[in-house]
Structures are given as structure tokens and as C-alpha cells.
Scaffold this motif. Structure first.
Motif, PDB file in Angstrom:
ATOM      1  N   ALA A  91       0.766  -1.343   0.071  1.00  0.00           N
ATOM      2  CA  ALA A  91       0.005  -0.152   0.068  1.00  0.00           C
ATOM      3  C   ALA A  91       0.958   1.265   0.210  1.00  0.00           C
ATOM      4  O   ALA A  91       0.556   2.207  -0.531  1.00  0.00           O
ATOM      5  CB  ALA A  91      -0.950   0.026   1.184  1.00  0.00           C
ATOM      6  N   THR A  92       2.197   1.254   0.569  1.00  0.00           N
ATOM      7  CA  THR A  92       2.901   2.292   0.382  1.00  0.00           C
ATOM      8  C   THR A  92       3.340   2.840  -0.868  1.00  0.00           C
ATOM      9  O   THR A  92       3.935   3.824  -1.135  1.00  0.00           O
ATOM     10  CB  THR A  92       4.146   1.899   1.496  1.00  0.00           C
ATOM     11  N   LEU A  93       3.147   1.773  -1.876  1.00  0.00           N
ATOM     12  CA  LEU A  93       3.840   2.593  -3.210  1.00  0.00           C
ATOM     13  C   LEU A  93       2.909   2.993  -3.945  1.00  0.00           C
ATOM     14  O   LEU A  93       2.888   3.408  -5.142  1.00  0.00           O
ATOM     15  CB  LEU A  93       4.114   0.929  -3.840  1.00  0.00           C
ATOM     16  N   ASN A  94       1.580   3.317  -3.365  1.00  0.00           N
ATOM     17  CA  ASN A  94       0.590   4.017  -4.126  1.00  0.00           C
ATOM     18  C   ASN A  94       0.805   5.408  -4.374  1.00  0.00           C
ATOM     19  O   ASN A  94       1.208   6.183  -3.405  1.00  0.00           O
ATOM     20  CB  ASN A  94      -1.022   3.778  -3.349  1.00  0.00           C
ATOM     21  N   ALA A  95       0.325   6.323  -5.303  1.00  0.00           N
ATOM     22  CA  ALA A  95       0.257   7.537  -5.566  1.00  0.00           C
ATOM     23  C   ALA A  95      -0.948   8.009  -5.296  1.00  0.00           C
ATOM     24  O   ALA A  95      -2.046   7.088  -5.415  1.00  0.00           O
ATOM     25  CB  ALA A  95       0.962   7.730  -6.968  1.00  0.00           C
ATOM     26  N   TYR A  96      -1.302   9.398  -5.081  1.00  0.00           N
ATOM     27  CA  TYR A  96      -2.665   9.953  -5.001  1.00  0.00           C
ATOM     28  C   TYR A  96      -2.653  11.108  -5.745  1.00  0.00           C
ATOM     29  O   TYR A  96      -1.632  11.877  -6.070  1.00  0.00           O
ATOM     30  CB  TYR A  96      -2.690  10.108  -3.315  1.00  0.00           C
ATOM     31  N   ILE A  97      -3.777  11.509  -6.177  1.00  0.00           N
ATOM     32  CA  ILE A  97      -4.294  12.801  -6.826  1.00  0.00           C
ATOM     33  C   ILE A  97      -5.235  13.288  -6.419  1.00  0.00           C
ATOM     34  O   ILE A  97      -6.398  12.592  -5.976  1.00  0.00           O
ATOM     35  CB  ILE A  97      -4.434  12.354  -8.539  1.00  0.00           C
ATOM     36  N   ILE A  98      -5.206  14.685  -6.179  1.00  0.00           N
ATOM     37  CA  ILE A  98      -6.552  15.609  -6.010  1.00  0.00           C
ATOM     38  C   ILE A  98      -6.569  16.736  -6.905  1.00  0.00           C
ATOM     39  O   ILE A  98      -5.689  16.828  -7.601  1.00  0.00           O
ATOM     40  CB  ILE A  98      -6.398  16.111  -4.180  1.00  0.00           C
ATOM     41  N   PHE A  99      -7.914  17.042  -7.172  1.00  0.00           N
ATOM     42  CA  PHE A  99      -8.250  18.057  -8.204  1.00  0.00           C
ATOM     43  C   PHE A  99      -8.686  19.298  -7.492  1.00  0.00           C
ATOM     44  O   PHE A  99      -9.179  19.339  -6.649  1.00  0.00           O
ATOM     45  CB  PHE A  99      -9.176  17.369  -9.166  1.00  0.00           C
ATOM     46  N   ASN A 100      -8.474  20.390  -8.335  1.00  0.00           N
ATOM     47  CA  ASN A 100      -8.779  21.726  -7.741  1.00  0.00           C
ATOM     48  C   ASN A 100     -10.506  21.755  -8.178  1.00  0.00           C
ATOM     49  O   ASN A 100     -10.996  21.101  -8.772  1.00  0.00           O
ATOM     50  CB  ASN A 100      -8.393  22.854  -8.202  1.00  0.00           C
ATOM     51  N   GLU A 101     -11.313  22.837  -7.771  1.00  0.00           N
ATOM     52  CA  GLU A 101     -12.555  22.767  -7.931  1.00  0.00           C
ATOM     53  C   GLU A 101     -12.901  23.145  -9.509  1.00  0.00           C
ATOM     54  O   GLU A 101     -13.929  22.709 -10.103  1.00  0.00           O
ATOM     55  CB  GLU A 101     -13.478  24.047  -6.990  1.00  0.00           C
ATOM     56  N   GLU A 102     -11.960  23.968 -10.072  1.00  0.00           N
ATOM     57  CA  GLU A 102     -12.164  24.261 -11.653  1.00  0.00           C
ATOM     58  C   GLU A 102     -11.849  22.990 -12.458  1.00  0.00           C
ATOM     59  O   GLU A 102     -11.993  23.125 -13.658  1.00  0.00           O
ATOM     60  CB  GLU A 102     -11.246  25.284 -11.813  1.00  0.00           C
ATOM     61  N   GLN A 103     -11.007  22.140 -11.678  1.00  0.00           N
ATOM     62  CA  GLN A 103     -10.661  20.715 -12.616  1.00  0.00           C
ATOM     63  C   GLN A 103      -9.828  21.137 -13.642  1.00  0.00           C
ATOM     64  O   GLN A 103      -9.534  20.207 -14.567  1.00  0.00           O
ATOM     65  CB  GLN A 103     -12.013  20.096 -13.234  1.00  0.00           C
ATOM     66  N   ASP A 104      -8.870  22.150 -13.349  1.00  0.00           N
ATOM     67  CA  ASP A 104      -7.954  22.364 -14.339  1.00  0.00           C
ATOM     68  C   ASP A 104      -6.518  22.273 -13.921  1.00  0.00           C
ATOM     69  O   ASP A 104      -5.693  22.365 -14.490  1.00  0.00           O
ATOM     70  CB  ASP A 104      -8.013  23.714 -15.164  1.00  0.00           C
ATOM     71  N   LYS A 105      -6.451  21.651 -12.641  1.00  0.00           N
ATOM     72  CA  LYS A 105      -5.149  21.331 -12.073  1.00  0.00           C
ATOM     73  C   LYS A 105      -5.297  20.316 -11.163  1.00  0.00           C
ATOM     74  O   LYS A 105      -6.419  19.766 -10.598  1.00  0.00           O
ATOM     75  CB  LYS A 105      -4.843  22.420 -10.923  1.00  0.00           C
ATOM     76  N   ALA A 106      -4.163  19.291 -11.169  1.00  0.00           N
ATOM     77  CA  ALA A 106      -4.455  18.012 -10.378  1.00  0.00           C
ATOM     78  C   ALA A 106      -3.102  18.170  -9.663  1.00  0.00           C
ATOM     79  O   ALA A 106      -1.804  18.436 -10.094  1.00  0.00           O
ATOM     80  CB  ALA A 106      -4.320  16.910 -11.185  1.00  0.00           C
ATOM     81  N   GLU A 107      -3.191  17.769  -8.115  1.00  0.00           N
ATOM     82  CA  GLU A 107      -1.928  17.539  -7.319  1.00  0.00           C
ATOM     83  C   GLU A 107      -1.652  16.057  -7.237  1.00  0.00           C
ATOM     84  O   GLU A 107      -2.435  15.356  -6.988  1.00  0.00           O
ATOM     85  CB  GLU A 107      -2.176  18.212  -6.054  1.00  0.00           C
ATOM     86  N   TYR A 128      -3.620  16.141 -17.968  1.00  0.00           N
ATOM     87  CA  TYR A 128      -2.882  16.952 -16.932  1.00  0.00           C
ATOM     88  C   TYR A 128      -1.458  16.835 -17.423  1.00  0.00           C
ATOM     89  O   TYR A 128      -0.798  15.720 -17.414  1.00  0.00           O
ATOM     90  CB  TYR A 128      -3.252  16.833 -15.503  1.00  0.00           C
ATOM     91  N   VAL A 129      -0.662  17.803 -17.423  1.00  0.00           N
ATOM     92  CA  VAL A 129       0.809  17.703 -17.831  1.00  0.00           C
ATOM     93  C   VAL A 129       1.616  18.547 -16.751  1.00  0.00           C
ATOM     94  O   VAL A 129       1.398  19.628 -16.496  1.00  0.00           O
ATOM     95  CB  VAL A 129       0.957  17.937 -19.097  1.00  0.00           C
ATOM     96  N   ASN A 130       3.064  18.217 -16.406  1.00  0.00           N
ATOM     97  CA  ASN A 130       3.848  18.862 -15.843  1.00  0.00           C
ATOM     98  C   ASN A 130       5.251  17.943 -16.237  1.00  0.00           C
ATOM     99  O   ASN A 130       5.687  17.107 -15.751  1.00  0.00           O
ATOM    100  CB  ASN A 130       3.963  19.003 -14.248  1.00  0.00           C
ATOM    101  N   ASN A 131       6.102  18.678 -16.903  1.00  0.00           N
ATOM    102  CA  ASN A 131       7.216  18.237 -17.610  1.00  0.00           C
ATOM    103  C   ASN A 131       7.161  16.822 -18.016  1.00  0.00           C
ATOM    104  O   ASN A 131       6.377  16.694 -19.012  1.00  0.00           O
ATOM    105  CB  ASN A 131       8.546  18.219 -16.364  1.00  0.00           C
ATOM    106  N   ASP A 132       7.647  15.652 -17.476  1.00  0.00           N
ATOM    107  CA  ASP A 132       7.781  14.363 -17.896  1.00  0.00           C
ATOM    108  C   ASP A 132       6.287  13.775 -17.356  1.00  0.00           C
ATOM    109  O   ASP A 132       6.074  12.818 -18.155  1.00  0.00           O
ATOM    110  CB  ASP A 132       8.754  13.674 -17.398  1.00  0.00           C
ATOM    111  N   TRP A 133       5.633  14.440 -16.487  1.00  0.00           N
ATOM    112  CA  TRP A 133       4.357  13.730 -16.244  1.00  0.00           C
ATOM    113  C   TRP A 133       3.141  14.086 -16.861  1.00  0.00           C
ATOM    114  O   TRP A 133       2.870  15.333 -16.998  1.00  0.00           O
ATOM    115  CB  TRP A 133       4.254  13.947 -14.779  1.00  0.00           C
TER     116      TRP A 133
END
Length: 169
Positions: A91-107, A128-133
Motif C-alpha cells: 500500500a505504501t507504493l500507491n500515488a494519490y491525486i487531488i483536483f482543484n474545484e475548476e478541474q484544471d489542476k491536479a496535485e 494534465y501535464v507537468n514536465n515528464d508527468w
């Protein structure tokens, strides 16, 4: 008679209560993190989040959150030739994402990083993009680094069992 009852029952009870109250409690809440001990609730990061309680700073939420409670879970992707049963139990290998209200950014919160990564998208339907991700919405979510799939949402990995030995695709 009442006086004897008071002496026999009440006084020992009060003495035992005082003994419990006056004992130091720090040892009960200590966690051993290798070379240092941490008392739960006192280990705050630079933003004030209590890491021992599972809190991390979120740029999008502008506060401390528990990503496993508020975010979407992404499991590490392995093709069937590479996958092992141990991988599914980590379970510690999982990644998580959350989104802002406008749905134009993901963390993005990765298990190997203490800081999150902000991914942006140009318009609805785009990844959703940031450099290689790159985070794409396809049967749940697929997270790529470059062209390699790194994580997929748990929904995309689930297989349905139909009561026989056959797996429904």
C-alpha cells in the motif's frame, strides 16, 4: 460502619487514581523511527502538518490533508509478466491525486517524494501535464512519466469474478 467503608473502599481507589494520573504518558505515544524517537502529534513539517498522523501539505487545498482520505488512489502499474503478488500488497507504493474545484489542476503525491507535483491541463478533455508527468483520464486515470505508464487508478486494475474459474474482462 460508613467510616470503615470509606477507608476500605474509597481511599485505595483515590490512591490508585492518583498513581495513574501522575504517571508520565509520553512513552505511550512514542514511535521509533530508526535512529530517533518521535512523540505522536509533535512532528510537524515546515508547513505545520503532523506527518506521523498522515498529514501532508496540499497546494491545491492550501492546507494539511490526508491524501489517502481525500485523494484518488493510483496503484503502481506492472504488466502481467512483471507483476507479483507482493506488489499488490504494498500500500505504501500507491500515488494519490487531488483536483482543484475548476478541474484544471491536479496535485500528484508520489510515495517517493515529500513534495507534491502540480499538473495542469489546457482544456477539458486534455491530459494534465507537468514536465515528464502526464495524467490521462482513460478507464479511470493513467499516470505516465514520458511514454511509460507508472500508475493506474485502482478501478482500471480490478478484474471481475463471475462465480467460476473464469475471469470476466
Amino acid at each position: 460502619m460508613k467510616r470503615n467503608l470509606f477507608i476500605v473502599v474509597i481511599i485505595p481507589f483515590l490512591l490508585a487514581s492518583c498513581d495513574l494520573i501522575l504517571k508520565p504518558r509520553d512513552k505511550d505515544n512514542e514511535v521509533d523511527l530508526g535512529d530517533k524517537k518521535v512523540v505522536l502529534g509533535t512532528d510537524k513539517d515546515e508547513k505545520g502538518c503532523v506527518t506521523s498522523a498522515g498529514y501532508m501539505w496540499s497546494e491545491i487545498k492550501n492546507g494539511c490533508i490526508r491524501v489517502f482520505e481525500e485523494g484518488y488512489r493510483l496503484a503502481p502499474y506492472k504488466n502481467e509478466a512483471e507483476a507479483t503478488e507482493e506488489d499488490n500488497e504494498q500500500a505504501t507504493l500507491n500515488a494519490y491525486i487531488i483536483f482543484n474545484e475548476e478541474q484544471d489542476k491536479a496535485e500528484l503525491f508520489l510515495p517517493t517524494s515529500s513534495k507534491s507535483i502540480i499538473l495542469k491541463r489546457e482544456s477539458e478533455g486534455k491530459p494534465y501535464v507537468n514536465n515528464d508527468w502526464m495524467l490521462e483520464s482513460w478507464k479511470g486515470y493513467v499516470l505516465k512519466k514520458g511514454t511509460e505508464i507508472q500508475y493506474v487508478s485502482a478501478i482500471a486494475q480490478e478484474k471481475k469474478f463471475v462465480g467460476s474459474d473464469k475471469v470476466e474482462q
